[in-house]
Design an enzyme around this catalytic site. Structure first.
Site, PDB file in Angstrom:
ATOM      1  N   GLU A 153       0.764  -1.158  -0.084  1.00  0.00           N
ATOM      2  CA  GLU A 153       0.085  -0.091   0.061  1.00  0.00           C
ATOM      3  C   GLU A 153       0.868   1.349   0.034  1.00  0.00           C
ATOM      4  O   GLU A 153       1.759   1.226   0.748  1.00  0.00           O
ATOM      5  CB  GLU A 153      -0.978   0.093   1.234  1.00  0.00           C
ATOM      6  CG  GLU A 153      -1.985   1.258   1.041  1.00  0.00           C
ATOM      7  CD  GLU A 153      -2.618   1.313   2.573  1.00  0.00           C
ATOM      8  OE1 GLU A 153      -2.535   2.601   3.180  1.00  0.00           O
ATOM      9  OE2 GLU A 153      -2.827   0.387   3.359  1.00  0.00           O
ATOM     10  N   CYS A 178      -3.886   7.208   5.586  1.00  0.00           N
ATOM     11  CA  CYS A 178      -3.687   6.954   4.087  1.00  0.00           C
ATOM     12  C   CYS A 178      -4.828   7.277   3.475  1.00  0.00           C
ATOM     13  O   CYS A 178      -4.761   7.078   2.218  1.00  0.00           O
ATOM     14  CB  CYS A 178      -3.319   5.371   4.066  1.00  0.00           C
ATOM     15  SG  CYS A 178      -4.200   4.203   4.879  1.00  0.00           S
TER      16      CYS A 178
END
Length: 509
Positions: A245, A282
Site C-alpha cells: 500500500e 492513508c
C-alpha cells in the site's frame, strides 16, 4: 547491543528517549528468516493457530497501558487515538481466529471423476496452502494496526505463515513491546518465538525482501519506498508476491445539488476527515472537487472556518514535518493556487492545518499543477472549483489509482436522478472503495471491506483490511487421481475436519 543503535525519539521535542535495539546485520536477518522458516510446521494445526491469535489479542489487552504509553511517546498520536487503535488491532486478531476456525479460507473444491464430459474430468481436489515466511514492513502512521501486531501479521499467521517484521524507525520501543506480547501468546500454546520475528534498520529491510526463504511481503508506506521494495521483490531469482500500500489522494466529488442541499455539513465533515490524526491517514481526502459559485463558496467557507479552528498538531517525525512544510509551500507557489487557511509550522515541532484552492481548469488542462494531484502527507487538502460537470470529469481523467473515492449527492440524486450513476462508475474505475455521502477515514474491519486500489495506491488487487486479507498468503494446490489414504484430511470424502466445501458443484457446510 551490537551494531548501529536504534533510538526511540519523541516527535514532540525531537529528543532521543531510549536506546531500544540495534540495527540488524545481514547475518541477523538470515537467522531470523531461517528460524521463521523452521517454525512453519508449528503453525500447521488450525485450532492451535486460532487459539494463538486470540491469546495474542488478550496479551495486547493485558499490556495495554505500557503499549499505549510507549506508542504515544514515539508518535504523539495521543492516548485516546492509540487506545482505539489497540482495540482495532485486537479485533483484527480475533476476527482472523474466527476465520481460521471456520476453515472456509481453505476454499476446498472436490470434483469426482466424470467421463461424460469432454474432455473427461479425473478426480480433482483443490485447496489452499500457506506460502511460507512473510516479510511485513511496518507503517509509520499506525504503530499498532498496521505494524508488528497489525493486519498483515494477523492475516499471515492465520494463513499459517510465520512472519518477520521490519520495524518502523518511528516506533521501535512500541514494536519491541508488542513483540513480547505476541511471543508470550505463542509460548502459551507451545509455539516457538520465531513464528513472529523482528528486525530493525534500512539495510535489514532490503536484506529481508531479498532473502531466498521469504515467500511474500506486505508493506504500508510511501510510493518511493514501496516501489523500491516491489522492484526488489520482482528482481529476485525467484520473484515473490509483494502486497504494497503506497499512496493515495482519495478524491472527493461534491455535486452542485449536494452543495446546495448541505454545504455547511459537507464543509465541516471534510475538515474533520482531512485533519483526523493530523492528516496522517492513508485515506485522508486530499483533493476535493467542489462546484464554483454560491453554494460551493458556502461549502468552502464552512471548511475554512473548521480548519482554522483546528488545534495545531505534531507529525510522526521531523522528516515528515519538513516534507509537509516544503510540500505545502511548493503547492502554494503554483500559479492560481490560494490558501484561505495557510498550512505552516507551529513552533519548532508542530504544524498547522491548511486548505489550498485552485480553479479546476488548471488541473484539467496543464501538467504544471501535477503536484496538486499527488498525496501530501499531513493536514492539508486541495479544493478544486469546477465550472461544470465536464470540467470535473476532466480532472478525474488525470488521476492515478486510489484507495478510496468519495461522492456527495443530494437526496434526489441518491435515488438515481441526474448523471450520478455515470459519476459513480467513473469513481469506481479510480478506487478500491467508493464512499457515498460519508468520509473515507475510518476503515472498518469487516469481511466485506476492501482496502486497496489501482496502482499506485497498491501494487496488487488484494486488501490489507478485512478477513479476505488472508488470501494474500495462500496458494492453491490440486491433487489429481490421488488415493484417499494419501490425501490431506481437508480433501478426503468423509470430511473429517468438517470444512465448508464445494463438491461436484454443490456447496456443503
Amino acid at each position: 547491543m551490537s551494531g548501529t543503535p536504534v533510538w526511540s525519539v519523541d516527535p514532540r521535542t525531537g529528543e532521543q528517549r531510549a536506546h531500544v535495539a540495534a540495527e540488524a546485520s545481514a547475518a541477523d536477518v538470515d537467522a531470523a528468516v531461517r528460524a521463521a522458516h523452521a517454525a512453519r510446521g508449528a503453525l500447521a494445526d488450525r485450532p492451535t493457530r486460532a487459539a494463538f491469535l486470540r491469546s495474542a489479542a488478550d496479551e495486547l489487552d493485558a499490556a495495554r497501558e505500557g503499549i499505549v504509553a510507549a506508542a504515544d511517546a514515539e508518535t504523539a498520536l495521543g492516548a485516546a487515538r492509540l487506545n482505539g487503535e489497540l482495540a482495532r488491532t485486537r479485533t483484527q486478531l480475533r476476527a482472523f481466529a474466527d476465520v481460521v476456525d471456520a476453515g472456509g479460507f481453505l476454499d476446498v473444491i472436490i470434483d469426482h471423476p466424470d467421463d461424460a464430459i469432454v474432455p473427461p474430468v479425473p478426480d480433482l481436489r483443490r485447496y489452499k496452502v500457506p506460502l511460507g515466511v512473510v516479510a511485513v514492513y511496518a507503517a509509520s502512521n499506525f504503530p499498532l494496526a498496521f505494524s508488528v501486531p497489525g493486519g498483515d501479521t494477523a492475516s499471515a499467521l492465520a494463513a499459517g505463515c510465520p512472519v518477520v517484521v521490519k520495524a518502523h524507525p518511528d516506533h521501535p520501543e512500541t514494536s519491541e513491546t508488542v513483540l513480547a506480547a505476541l511471543r508470550k501468546a505463542a509460548g502459551a500454546h507451545g509455539l516457538p518465538d520465531a513464528v513472529v520475528g523482528l528486525v530493525h534498520g534500512f539495510d535489514a529491510g532490503l536484506a529481508l525482501i531479498r532473502h531466498p526463504l521469504v515467500a511474500a511481503a506486505g508493506f504500508t508506506g510511501s510510493v518511493r519506498g514501496g516501489r523500491a521494495l516491489f522492484d526488489a521483490a520482482a528482481a529476485r531469482p525467484n520473484p515473490i508476491p509483494f502486497h504494497g500500500e503506497l499512496g493515495s489522494l482519495n478524491p472527493v466529488v461534491v455535486t452542485a445539488a449536494a452543495a446546495a442541499d448541505r454545504a455547511d455539513e459537507i464543509g465541516a465533515g471534510l475538515a474533520a476527515s482531512m485533519t483526523l490524526g493530523v492528516g496522517q491517514f492513508c485515506v485522508k481526502p486530499g483533493l476535493v472537487l467542489v462546484p464554483g459559485g454560491g453554494d460551493g463558496d458556502r461549502l468552502v467557507d464552512a471548511l475554512v472556518r473548521a480548519v482554522a479552528a483546528t488545534a495545531p498538531g505534531v507529525l510522526l517525525d521531523h522528516r515528515m514535518r519538513d516534507n509537509f512544510l516544503a510540500g505545502t509551500a511548493a503547492r502554494l507557489a503554483l500559479p492560481g493556487v490560494d490558501a484561505p487557511v495557510p498550512a505552516g509550522a507551529d513552533g519548532d515541532h508542530g504544524v498547522r492545518a491548511g486548505v489550498l484552492t485552485v480553479p479546476a481548469d488548471l488541473l484539467a488542462a496543464a501538467d504544471t499543477h501535477d503536484a496538486l494531484l499527488e498525496e501530501c502527507f499531513g493536514p492539508v487538502t486541495v479544493v478544486a472549483r469546477y465550472a461544470d460537470d465536464a470540467q470535473a470529469h476532466a480532472v478525474l481523467d488525470r488521476l492515478p489509482g486510489n484507495l478510496t473515492a468519495t461522492l456527495h449527492v443530494s437526496p434526489r440524486e441518491s435515488e438515481g436522478a441526474g448523471d450520478v450513476r455515470e459519476l459513480l462508475a467513473r469513481l469506481t474505475e479510480l478506487a478500491g472503495r467508493v464512499v457515498v455521502d460519508g468520509w473515507p477515514t475510518g476503515v472498518a474491519v469487516a469481511p466485506a471491506q476492501h482496502h486497496g486500489g489501482p496502482y499506485p495506491s497498491t501494487t496488487s488487487t488484494s486488501t490489507s483490511v478485512g478477513t479476505t486479507a488472508i488470501e494474500r498468503w495462500l496458494r492453491p494446490v490440486a491433487y489429481q487421481s490421488t488415493p484417499e489414504a494419501l490425501l490431506p484430511p481437508e480433501l478426503r470424502d468423509a470430511n473429517p475436519l468438517g470444512l465448508p466445501r464445494r463438491v461436484d458443484g454443490r456447496r456443503e457446510g
